[in-house]
Scaffold this motif. Structure first.
Motif, PDB file in Angstrom:
ATOM      1  N   LEU A 204       0.849  -1.190   0.000  1.00 39.68           N
ATOM      2  CA  LEU A 204       0.000   0.000   0.000  1.00 39.68           C
ATOM      3  C   LEU A 204       0.886   1.241   0.000  1.00 39.68           C
ATOM      4  CD1 LEU A 204      -2.457  -1.092   2.852  1.00 39.68           C
ATOM      5  CD2 LEU A 204      -2.610  -1.629   0.417  1.00 39.68           C
ATOM      6  N   LEU A 205       0.544   2.205  -0.845  1.00 43.00           N
ATOM      7  CA  LEU A 205       1.261   3.477  -0.909  1.00 43.00           C
ATOM      8  C   LEU A 205       0.267   4.600  -0.654  1.00 43.00           C
ATOM      9  CD1 LEU A 205       3.153   1.511  -2.635  1.00 43.00           C
ATOM     10  CD2 LEU A 205       3.963   3.594  -3.741  1.00 43.00           C
ATOM     11  N   PHE A 206       0.588   5.462   0.308  1.00 38.41           N
ATOM     12  CA  PHE A 206      -0.290   6.575   0.644  1.00 38.41           C
ATOM     13  C   PHE A 206       0.528   7.852   0.718  1.00 38.41           C
ATOM     14  CE2 PHE A 206      -3.013   3.121   1.882  1.00 38.41           C
ATOM     15  CZ  PHE A 206      -4.301   3.609   1.716  1.00 38.41           C
ATOM     16  N   SER A 207      -0.030   8.910   0.157  1.00 38.45           N
ATOM     17  CA  SER A 207       0.631  10.206   0.208  1.00 38.45           C
ATOM     18  C   SER A 207      -0.353  11.287  -0.195  1.00 38.45           C
ATOM     19  CB  SER A 207       1.859  10.241  -0.707  1.00 38.45           C
ATOM     20  OG  SER A 207       2.488  11.507  -0.647  1.00 38.45           O
ATOM     21  N   ALA A 208       0.033  12.540   0.061  1.00 33.14           N
ATOM     22  CA  ALA A 208      -0.796  13.671  -0.358  1.00 33.14           C
ATOM     23  C   ALA A 208      -0.416  14.172  -1.739  1.00 33.14           C
ATOM     24  CB  ALA A 208      -0.679  14.811   0.651  1.00 33.14           C
ATOM     25  N   THR A 209       0.772  13.810  -2.219  1.00 32.41           N
ATOM     26  CA  THR A 209       1.235  14.255  -3.534  1.00 32.41           C
ATOM     27  C   THR A 209       1.776  13.057  -4.295  1.00 32.41           C
ATOM     28  OG1 THR A 209       3.388  14.818  -2.572  1.00 32.41           O
ATOM     29  CG2 THR A 209       1.777  16.594  -2.782  1.00 32.41           C
ATOM     30  N   PHE A 210       1.377  12.936  -5.552  1.00 31.58           N
ATOM     31  CA  PHE A 210       1.864  11.872  -6.426  1.00 31.58           C
ATOM     32  C   PHE A 210       2.196  12.494  -7.774  1.00 31.58           C
ATOM     33  CE2 PHE A 210      -0.199   8.446  -3.822  1.00 31.58           C
ATOM     34  CZ  PHE A 210       0.940   7.675  -3.673  1.00 31.58           C
ATOM     35  N   SER A 211       3.470  12.555  -8.114  1.00 34.54           N
ATOM     36  CA  SER A 211       3.868  13.034  -9.428  1.00 34.54           C
ATOM     37  C   SER A 211       3.833  11.870 -10.409  1.00 34.54           C
ATOM     38  CB  SER A 211       5.281  13.621  -9.364  1.00 34.54           C
ATOM     39  OG  SER A 211       6.222  12.623  -9.003  1.00 34.54           O
ATOM     40  N   PRO A 212       3.774  12.137 -11.721  1.00 36.61           N
ATOM     41  CA  PRO A 212       3.785  11.033 -12.698  1.00 36.61           C
ATOM     42  C   PRO A 212       5.028  10.168 -12.583  1.00 36.61           C
ATOM     43  CG  PRO A 212       3.071  13.088 -13.734  1.00 36.61           C
ATOM     44  CD  PRO A 212       3.526  13.447 -12.360  1.00 36.61           C
ATOM     45  N   GLU A 213       6.175  10.779 -12.227  1.00 33.69           N
ATOM     46  CA  GLU A 213       7.392   9.979 -12.079  1.00 33.69           C
ATOM     47  C   GLU A 213       7.281   9.014 -10.906  1.00 33.69           C
ATOM     48  OE1 GLU A 213       7.247  13.232 -12.288  1.00 33.69           O
ATOM     49  OE2 GLU A 213       8.108  13.650 -14.270  1.00 33.69           O
ATOM     50  N   ILE A 214       6.677   9.477  -9.823  1.00 35.71           N
ATOM     51  CA  ILE A 214       6.516   8.616  -8.657  1.00 35.71           C
ATOM     52  C   ILE A 214       5.554   7.470  -8.973  1.00 35.71           C
ATOM     53  CG2 ILE A 214       5.657   8.534  -6.303  1.00 35.71           C
ATOM     54  CD1 ILE A 214       8.381   9.810  -6.570  1.00 35.71           C
ATOM     55  N   LYS A 215       4.491   7.756  -9.708  1.00 33.12           N
ATOM     56  CA  LYS A 215       3.553   6.702 -10.086  1.00 33.12           C
ATOM     57  C   LYS A 215       4.227   5.642 -10.946  1.00 33.12           C
ATOM     58  CE  LYS A 215      -0.637   9.569  -9.912  1.00 33.12           C
ATOM     59  NZ  LYS A 215      -1.783  10.106 -10.662  1.00 33.12           N
ATOM     60  N   LYS A 216       5.077   6.083 -11.854  1.00 35.24           N
ATOM     61  CA  LYS A 216       5.764   5.118 -12.712  1.00 35.24           C
ATOM     62  C   LYS A 216       6.735   4.279 -11.916  1.00 35.24           C
ATOM     63  CE  LYS A 216       8.630   4.906 -16.884  1.00 35.24           C
ATOM     64  NZ  LYS A 216       9.306   5.708 -17.953  1.00 35.24           N
ATOM     65  N   LEU A 217       7.448   4.917 -10.970  1.00 37.58           N
ATOM     66  CA  LEU A 217       8.399   4.173 -10.157  1.00 37.58           C
ATOM     67  C   LEU A 217       7.692   3.225  -9.200  1.00 37.58           C
ATOM     68  CD1 LEU A 217      11.393   3.838  -9.454  1.00 37.58           C
ATOM     69  CD2 LEU A 217      11.129   5.677  -7.784  1.00 37.58           C
ATOM     70  N   ALA A 218       6.543   3.646  -8.659  1.00 37.94           N
ATOM     71  CA  ALA A 218       5.822   2.796  -7.713  1.00 37.94           C
ATOM     72  C   ALA A 218       5.207   1.582  -8.378  1.00 37.94           C
ATOM     73  CB  ALA A 218       4.733   3.605  -7.020  1.00 37.94           C
ATOM     74  N   SER A 219       4.962   1.664  -9.679  1.00 34.26           N
ATOM     75  CA  SER A 219       4.355   0.525 -10.364  1.00 34.26           C
ATOM     76  C   SER A 219       5.252  -0.700 -10.351  1.00 34.26           C
ATOM     77  CB  SER A 219       4.016   0.913 -11.809  1.00 34.26           C
ATOM     78  OG  SER A 219       5.199   1.264 -12.519  1.00 34.26           O
ATOM     79  N   SER A 220       6.558  -0.499 -10.150  1.00 32.49           N
ATOM     80  CA  SER A 220       7.467  -1.645 -10.103  1.00 32.49           C
ATOM     81  C   SER A 220       7.374  -2.399  -8.780  1.00 32.49           C
ATOM     82  CB  SER A 220       8.907  -1.185 -10.338  1.00 32.49           C
ATOM     83  OG  SER A 220       9.302  -0.252  -9.342  1.00 32.49           O
ATOM     84  N   TYR A 221       6.790  -1.779  -7.738  1.00 31.58           N
ATOM     85  CA  TYR A 221       6.671  -2.429  -6.441  1.00 31.58           C
ATOM     86  C   TYR A 221       5.271  -2.976  -6.187  1.00 31.58           C
ATOM     87  CZ  TYR A 221      11.045   0.032  -5.526  1.00 31.58           C
ATOM     88  OH  TYR A 221      12.327   0.501  -5.594  1.00 31.58           O
ATOM     89  N   LEU A 222       4.291  -2.565  -6.982  1.00 31.93           N
ATOM     90  CA  LEU A 222       2.920  -2.995  -6.770  1.00 31.93           C
ATOM     91  C   LEU A 222       2.474  -3.908  -7.905  1.00 31.93           C
ATOM     92  CD1 LEU A 222       3.211  -0.315  -5.062  1.00 31.93           C
ATOM     93  CD2 LEU A 222       0.761  -0.062  -5.322  1.00 31.93           C
ATOM     94  N   GLN A 223       1.544  -4.794  -7.597  1.00 33.71           N
ATOM     95  CA  GLN A 223       0.986  -5.709  -8.584  1.00 33.71           C
ATOM     96  C   GLN A 223      -0.476  -5.338  -8.814  1.00 33.71           C
ATOM     97  OE1 GLN A 223       1.565  -9.689  -7.155  1.00 33.71           O
ATOM     98  NE2 GLN A 223       3.790  -9.584  -7.227  1.00 33.71           N
TER      99      GLN A 223
END
Length: 504
Positions: A204-223
């Motif tokens: 689970l990832l929670f935050s108040a700000t999500f940039s497109p770069e962070i979303k792309k990087l987080a996709s490698s840790y989530l299924q």
């Protein structure tokens, strides 16, 4: 002719907030939630909790102060109740849920919330972070815990010391995920994830700000994650009044003091960009009669916790802090936040002002802007998608004038130095002075008039042979039979006693 019927969608009342007792939660958790005074869920909780209970990976984005901690901790505790037991053996209490936070203050706050939700169950909760002694943390870890909240650096220290084993972790939470996935935390995060089981793990990832770069990087840790957003990305809370005031660096502190008096603000957090600036500003406010405390990374963890506790207890008026206090700190009924320095990262602005206006309360966020902050303000405008209007700073006309502060010590009558500009005093009836950024003329280097004069030949100097004849030096020497030019002085003969070639 009859009137047209009203639009039913526009006339329909807004749906009532969902209640916690409508969720499939255990009676122990519902009792703990009721003890905290919660009856209805916030939008992020109403959307995220059912998804987490279903077992899906989640990326949750919501404004600060909307209850993201409860959105991931309550469903995780519900899923781990099947593992609770009263055994005293540490082997019966392995770490099954891991919550990672970027700062010590946020980790401690999350741990307090999770302990409050799990107090009626037999699940064990522990927190580890740096800046304090490892021995009490080691004893607690070796006794066995089901939920572990940690900062990355101290968790790696315990892993290397064999104090905790993470091979049975089923749930991983990255709180303030944008900072966790920043370049500074990414190596430690990758090392920690290498110790976790890859299969049957919910992230689970929670935050108040999500940039497109962070979303792309987080996709490698989530299924196959599900994105849960309850507001426009990077939006600020509507309960926070945002004010931008243009002033000079020298007038910033006086602007804050005037705003405190005008708005009758009893407590506030003042954010700065540097640790040294936080310490100096806190001392300056103390000289102004304010009860202040500084919170920055150079202080020990015990000092940071004491400063924060004193501020929450109302013993401190102004908490001067760096961005270590910008994320996760939940201070009830905080009326105002001041940005003494415009943050270097626009995302930090969203987190800073999120310390006020929490849980539906109103607040004000005042940012002091100088002429050098135009690029940073433009980045904030681009992030929050709002036009920023600068207001002029009104200051009390109580600061002594320059000609009163500087006296000519060589004059016995105490009159102002004649070199100082004699500016007339503003009459009191004209009202407060409006601060304007100071403008300084560039320094002018002293010049010697001698070097500005054109070249002039000396009158007593005889012209050279080529100057008299107009021929080149080589041609003149050839015409004189290779004799030495008359403009060149011959060598003087020196006695042999002094090293010459002529005997005395």
């Amino acid at each position: 002719m009859t009137d047209a019927p009203l639009d039913q969608d526009a006339a329909a009342p807004a749906p009532a907030p969902a209640r916690f007792d409508t969720l499939p939660l255990d009676a122990k958790l519902l009792r703990a939630v009721a003890d905290q005074g919660y009856a209805t869920m916030t939008p992020i909780q109403a959307k995220a909790i059912p998804v987490v209970l279903s077992g899906r990976d989640v990326m949750g984005a919501a404004q600060t102060g909307t209850g993201k901690t409860a959105a991931f901790s309550i469903p995780l505790l519900q899923k781990m109740l099947r593992h609770e037991n009263a055994s005293a053996s540490p082997a019966r209490h392995p770490v099954r849920a891991l919550v990672l936070a970027p700062t010590r203050e946020l980790a401690d706050q999350v741990a307090n919330n999770v302990k409050a939700y799990a107090k009626h169950s037999q699940l064990r909760v522990a927190v580890v972070f740096g800046g304090v002694d490892m021995k009490p943390q080691t004893a607690e870890l070796k006794a066995g815990v089901e939920v572990l909240i940690a900062t990355p650096g101290r968790l790696l220290d315990h892993i290397e010391a064999k104090n905790c084993v993470l091979n049975q972790v089923e749930y991983v939470v990255l709180d303030e995920a944008d900072r966790m996935l920043d370049i500074g935390f990414l190596p430690d995060l990758q090392r920690i994830l290498s110790y976790l089981p890859k299969a049957n793990r919910q992230t689970l990832l929670f935050s108040a700000t999500f940039s497109p770069e962070i979303k792309k990087l987080a996709s490698s840790y989530l299924q196959d994650p599900e994105l849960v957003e309850v507001a426009r990305p990077n939006a600020t809370a509507s309960t926070v009044e945002q004010v931008f005031i243009g002033c000079s660096d020298d007038d910033k502190r006086r602007v804050i003091l005037r705003q405190l008096r005008q708005r009758s603000i009893q407590q506030a957090i003042v954010f700065v960009n540097s640790k040294l600036g936080a310490a100096r500003l806190a001392r300056s406010f103390e000289r102004d009669g304010m009860r202040t405390a500084a919170l920055h990374g150079d202080k020990s963890q015990d000092e940071r916790l004491k400063s924060l506790a004193a501020f929450k207890a109302g013993e401190v008026d102004l908490l001067v802090a760096t961005d270590v206090a910008a994320r996760g700190l939940d201070i009830a009924d905080l009326p105002a936040v001041f940005n003494f320095d415009v943050p270097f990262n626009a995302e930090d602005y969203v987190h800073r002002i999120g310390r006020t206006g929490r849980a539906g309360a109103s607040g004000v966020a005042i940012t002091l802007v100088t002429s050098d902050d135009s690029r940073l303000v433009a980045d904030i405008e681009k992030l929050i998608k709002k036009k920023i209007e600068l207001a002029a700073a009104e200051l009390d006309d109580d600061r002594p004038r320059r000609r009163e502060r500087f006296r000519d010590e060589s004059r016995e009558d105490g009159r102002p130095d004649e070199r100082q500009e004699d500016r007339p005093r503003r009459p009191a009836a004209e009202g407060p002075r409006v601060a304007e950024p100071r403008r300084f003329a560039p320094p002018v280097a002293a010049r010697d008039p001698f070097f500005d004069r054109p070249y002039e030949a000396q009158a007593d100097q005889a012209p050279a042979a080529w100057e008299r004849t107009g021929a080149a030096p080589a041609a003149t020497a050839a015409a004189n039979g290779n004799r030495v030019s008359p403009s060149i002085r011959p060598k003087r003969k020196v006695a042999a006693l002094l090293g010459g070639g002529v005997k005395a």
